[in-house]
Scaffold this motif. Structure first.
Motif, short mmCIF file in Angstrom:
data_model
loop_
_atom_site.label_atom_id
_atom_site.label_comp_id
_atom_site.label_asym_id
_atom_site.label_seq_id
_atom_site.Cartn_x
_atom_site.Cartn_y
_atom_site.Cartn_z
N PRO A 131 -6.15 2.62 -1.99
CA PRO A 131 -5.99 3.88 -1.89
C PRO A 131 -5.96 4.62 -3.25
CG PRO A 131 -3.81 2.66 -1.88
CD PRO A 131 -4.99 1.42 -1.81
N VAL A 132 -5.46 3.99 -4.22
CA VAL A 132 -5.53 4.86 -5.52
C VAL A 132 -7.02 5.19 -5.89
CG1 VAL A 132 -5.08 4.65 -8.17
CG2 VAL A 132 -3.24 3.93 -6.44
N LEU A 191 -1.63 6.92 3.40
CA LEU A 191 -1.24 6.74 4.81
C LEU A 191 -2.37 6.09 5.57
CD1 LEU A 191 0.94 7.43 7.06
CD2 LEU A 191 -0.15 9.60 7.43
N SER A 192 -3.67 6.55 5.30
CA SER A 192 -5.19 6.06 5.87
C SER A 192 -5.25 4.68 5.49
CB SER A 192 -6.06 6.82 5.48
OG SER A 192 -7.37 6.27 6.01
N SER A 193 -4.97 4.15 4.29
CA SER A 193 -5.19 2.86 3.93
C SER A 193 -4.30 1.91 4.45
CB SER A 193 -4.95 2.80 2.21
OG SER A 193 -6.02 3.39 1.67
N THR A 215 13.13 3.98 2.50
CA THR A 215 11.84 4.23 3.32
C THR A 215 10.77 3.03 3.02
OG1 THR A 215 12.07 6.42 3.72
CG2 THR A 215 9.86 5.58 4.04
N LEU A 216 10.83 2.69 1.68
CA LEU A 216 9.87 1.50 1.21
C LEU A 216 10.19 0.38 1.82
CD1 LEU A 216 7.70 0.53 -0.63
CD2 LEU A 216 9.44 0.19 -2.29
N ILE A 252 0.65 -1.12 0.09
CA ILE A 252 0.15 0.03 0.14
C ILE A 252 0.85 1.39 0.16
CG2 ILE A 252 -1.49 1.71 1.53
CD1 ILE A 252 -3.13 -0.82 1.85
N PRO A 253 2.05 1.27 0.62
CA PRO A 253 2.68 2.63 0.88
C PRO A 253 3.23 3.19 -0.48
CG PRO A 253 3.23 1.10 2.76
CD PRO A 253 2.38 0.36 1.83
#
Length: 490
Positions: free
Chosen positions: A121-122, A401-403, A208-209, A66-67
């Motif tokens: 998220p998309v 971020l929410s997802s 970060t990923l 997701i990120p």
């Protein structure tokens, strides 16, 4: 109504319905295998516990991928990524249905997870990016029902398909549904305008990923293993890796110029409350579809079909309240309505813990229906409030971020429920009915979690997010934007 029939601010009911349908496919696929695992294990020649890897692989992949979805949508366009995700989901479903070994099934589930991580998220960003604040309550109401309905009806649906058609059809039915969804999405989802297309983001933050992937995988797998006392050391190690990885990722996100996770939305009190207290609420909400079927089967001796039909009353409650959810939010406000929903959810969970095999079926159905009502209202309230103050330029990052937070909350709800049941069963008196006490204690414990979820909410001012409660007033204050026309679609 076609995509051309949008309001000046960009609201489109067909787009919202199309994205909601994709959400439903993705979310139901995460849990529908639960009742089919014995049949899958039998056909593939493995143990049922090993077949559970097919479910775990899907959940892990969704959480880990997701990120990166936000960066992909900025780089290639939301419409393009969404269409590729739907096509990939259909192709992976075929691979899963044709699986002749556990390894092939797990590989197909991983591909499904990647596609699902892109769709959620998309798709939400596509809807919210074209929605004025005045229409936010209405738009989010369309996007909320899949998350509420899918976990409730998936076990029953999976059992029926497995019993009468065979477990491969759990995946094969996605092919015609996905094909229709793809055709509709191609037609109704507008392409981004040229100005947006020219804004190419910087390269992805690989470090970060990797940290986020390590953290989310460690957290999901660790929570899965916590329920097994024999694997507690491994679970503890994975949870430690998760804490280090996610903590380091947050630290990097605050320092690098183009972070993979855009944390700016947490500066908005409404977004922060919805993704802190809202996490506790979602933990309680997502434990209900897991606990109730098991309570009825293990505790009361009901058949899977009987339990599935009774739990469907939760789904009835979800749907029954939908027509009045938006008017209730606009009349009462977010704080009051979400707090009341949390209290109502907690009360119904306690009542569910007190029912017995002698409880009249009508009474039980009424309690389950009320549980669905409170779940629906609170879930819609949190999902709407979190985006009320997020500016358009931060909506993509906020959606991603929410997802991610929601996906982790889903796993946490099931894991906490399972751990509580096993812990209680381990220390219960031998005379206690098998499994019944554990489910009752778990329901009460998670009812307490639902009540505690209101702490962050009640710290908000009474008028929080009021500007999205009054659509006419908000719409009059917003400048009119250009209508999306048929020629603007790719």
């Amino acid at each position: 109504m076609t995509a051309t029939a949008q309001t000046a601010a960009g609201w489109s009911r067909p787009v919202a319905l199309t994205v909601a349908a994709a959400f439903f496919l993705e979310q139901i696929d995460g849990t529908i295998l639960a009742t089919a695992l014995p049949a899958i294990a039998r056909d593939l020649g493995v143990r049922p516990g090993d077949a559970g890897l097919a479910m775990t692989a899907y959940l892990i992949t969704v959480a880990a991928c997701i990120p990166v979805s936000g960066w992909l949508s900025e780089r290639f366009g939301g419409r393009r990524v969404f269409l590729v995700a739907v096509a990939g989901f259909v192709a992976a479903s075929v691979l899963c249905g044709l699986s002749s070994s556990l390894a092939m099934l797990v590989a197909g589930r991983v591909v499904q997870g990647v596609a699902g991580a892109m769709m959620v998220p998309v798709g939400r960003f596509i809807v919210l990016a074209g929605t004025a604040k005045a229409d936010l309550v209405r738009a989010v109401a369309y996007l909320t029902w899949p998350a509420l309905a899918a976990p409730v009806i998936a076990p029953f649906l999976g059992g029926v398909i497995t019993q009468y058609a065979g477990w491969p059809w759990i995946f094969f039915v996605n092919v015609p549904l996905g094909a229709v969804l793809l055709a509709v999405a191609w037609r109704v989802i507008p392409a981004a305008d040229s100005a947006a297309d020219s804004a190419v983001p910087a390269g992805i933050d690989v470090r970060t990923l990797l940290l986020v992937m390590a953290g989310t995988v460690g957290l999901v797998v660790g929570l899965e293993l916590v329920a097994d006392t024999r694997r507690l050391p491994v679970a503890a190690a994975l949870l430690a890796v998760a804490a280090l990885g996610l903590g380091w990722a947050v630290r990097r996100a605050r320092r690098v110029p183009t972070p993979l996770l855009d944390l700016r939305s947490f500066a908005r009190p409404t977004f922060r409350a919805a993704n802190t207290g809202g996490v506790a609420y979602r933990v309680a909400v997502n434990s209900v579809p897991f606990l109730l079927p098991l309570l009825l089967q293990d505790g009361f001796g009901w058949s899977p079909v009987e339990a599935g039909l009774m739990v469907m009353w939760v789904f009835v409650g979800n749907l029954a309240i939908k027509p009045v959810t938006t008017p209730l939010l606009r009349a009462l406000g977010f704080r009051a309505l979400i707090a009341a929903s949390s209290a109502g959810l907690a009360a119904t969970m306690v009542v569910c813990a007190l029912v017995t095999p002698q409880t009249p079926v009508a009474v039980m159905a009424a309690v389950f229906l009320l549980s669905g009502v409170f779940r629906s209202v609170g879930y819609t309230g949190y999902n709407t409030m979190q985006f009320a103050d997020v500016p358009a330029g931060q909506m993509n990052g906020a959606s991603t971020l929410s997802s991610t937070v929601v996906q982790l909350a889903n796993g946490l709800g099931i894991a906490l429920a399972a751990v509580t049941v096993r812990a209680v069963d381990a220390v219960a008196h031998p005379a206690a009915p098998s499994g019944l006490l554990g489910y009752r204690v778990a329901l009460v414990a998670l009812a307490v979690v639902a009540v505690l979820s209101t702490v962050a909410l009640l710290r908000l001012p009474p008028g929080a997010a009021d500007h999205v409660r009054h659509p006419r007033r908000e719409r009059a204050a917003e400048p009119a934007g250009p209508r999306t026309t048929r020629s603007s679609r790719a």
